[in-house]
Design a protein around this motif. Structure first.
Motif, PDB file in Angstrom:
ATOM      1  N   ASP A  26       3.351 -19.028  35.374  1.00  0.00           N
ATOM      2  CA  ASP A  26       1.960 -19.313  35.693  1.00  0.00           C
ATOM      3  C   ASP A  26       1.798 -19.752  37.149  1.00  0.00           C
ATOM      4  N   PRO A  28      -0.830 -22.381  38.425  1.00  0.00           N
ATOM      5  CA  PRO A  28      -1.947 -23.336  38.471  1.00  0.00           C
ATOM      6  C   PRO A  28      -1.929 -24.143  39.762  1.00  0.00           C
ATOM      7  N   ASP A  47     -13.436 -17.958  35.147  1.00  0.00           N
ATOM      8  CA  ASP A  47     -12.878 -17.049  36.144  1.00  0.00           C
ATOM      9  C   ASP A  47     -13.516 -17.320  37.498  1.00  0.00           C
ATOM     10  N   HIS A  67     -10.263 -21.845  34.982  1.00  0.00           N
ATOM     11  CA  HIS A  67      -9.132 -21.738  34.054  1.00  0.00           C
ATOM     12  C   HIS A  67      -8.162 -20.657  34.529  1.00  0.00           C
ATOM     13  N   HIS A  68      -8.672 -19.489  34.867  1.00  0.00           N
ATOM     14  CA  HIS A  68      -7.809 -18.391  35.298  1.00  0.00           C
ATOM     15  C   HIS A  68      -7.553 -18.456  36.800  1.00  0.00           C
ATOM     16  N   ALA A 100      -6.963 -24.205  39.905  1.00  0.00           N
ATOM     17  CA  ALA A 100      -6.834 -23.596  38.580  1.00  0.00           C
ATOM     18  C   ALA A 100      -5.995 -24.463  37.646  1.00  0.00           C
ATOM     19  N   HIS A 102      -4.416 -23.515  34.062  1.00  0.00           N
ATOM     20  CA  HIS A 102      -4.290 -22.360  33.185  1.00  0.00           C
ATOM     21  C   HIS A 102      -3.513 -22.713  31.923  1.00  0.00           C
ATOM     22  N   THR A 103      -2.250 -22.314  31.827  1.00  0.00           N
ATOM     23  CA  THR A 103      -1.514 -22.568  30.583  1.00  0.00           C
ATOM     24  C   THR A 103      -1.275 -24.052  30.339  1.00  0.00           C
TER      25      THR A 103
END
Length: 265
Positions: A26, A28, A47, A67-68, A100, A102-103
């Protein structure tokens, strides 16, 4: 008045969604801008699209929290005649930083997957097995449902235009596994822990076949619908955290984005 910087906001975000929870692949964190830049207004989104950037500009945002990740792989050029370069040019010209989660936001307690489970009305929601942290979740429905009724329930709960159902046989659903976004690689794990159904997005044909062979129903509600609810929740969490810290930051959230897929009948 204390100057609030991107660094201050990043520290709050790291408490909400610790970076160490992100998957190895990822990307982030702060992707555009400087940690030293002042922040007075934040725009929260799923996004970083042209529409989101325009909304952030109109709001007067100094920072987009998405988030993305806008930048996911190595950038080998910065051409402003291409989509990514054009976005970066607009962001830089308007002094808008991009951060960001993300995961790490998927996995953390209270993050994307817990919000999805809550939207679906699941109870007794847990990580898989004895895992302390995981991308997916497993929980129970208050009442058993048929596969078709569960698919309709998911559609209504997530306000989807449509969902895709993989009907694995004539058995009802009580225990449900889920993973927001693209989580089909977790279907077998959910089955192992007793799930009769699984909710995710981006399901592929052969993954659907495998689910039927394994006797687990799957509802593909789409990448967007399974993740978009986190935008409102994250905006609320940030507002609460900033209030505790006496940070005078205004927050706006994306409410206008729609799934890139539409149904043609």
């Amino acid at each position: 008045m204390k100057k609030i910087t991107v660094q201050h906001v990043a520290e709050v975000m790291n408490r909400i969604a610790p970076r160490q929870l992100a998957e190895d692949w990822d990307n982030p964190g702060l992707l555009v801008g400087s940690f030293n830049s002042e922040v007075e207004k934040i725009f929260v989104s799923l996004d970083v699209t042209d529409e989101v950037i325009n909304a952030a500009v109109n709001f007067g945002a100094n920072l987009i929290i998405a988030h993305h990740p806008l930048i996911f792989r190595s950038v080998k050029n910065f051409r402003t005649d291409l989509p990514l370069g054009k976005k970066l040019e607009t962001l830089i010209k308007n002094d808008i930083a991009v951060f960001a989660a993300h995961t790490n936001l998927d996995s953390v307690q209270g993050g994307v997957n817990d919000v999805l489970a809550e939207k679906l009305g699941l109870v007794e929601v847990k990580m898989f097995g004895d895992e302390e942290i995981s991308l997916g979740r497993i929980g129970k429905l208050p009442e058993k449902m048929t596969a078709k009724n569960f698919a309709l329930h998911v559609k209504k709960s997530l306000n989807c235009e449509s969902v895709r159902l993989v009907d694995a046989g004539d058995f009802q659903i009580e225990k449900v596994g889920l993973c927001s976004g693209a989580g089909s690689d977790i279907i077998s794990k959910a089955k192992f822990y007793g799930a009769q159904a699984f909710v995710t997005g981006d399901l592929k044909y052969h993954e659907a076949q495998s689910a039927i062979d394994s006797k687990i129903h799957v509802v593909d509600a789409g990448h967007f619908a399974t993740e978009f609810p986190i935008v409102h929740v994250l905006a609320e969490v940030l507002a609460s955290e900033f209030e505790k810290l006496s940070y005078k930051i205004k927050i706006a959230e994306d409410t206008s984005s729609r799934d890139v897929f539409s149904v043609v009948l």
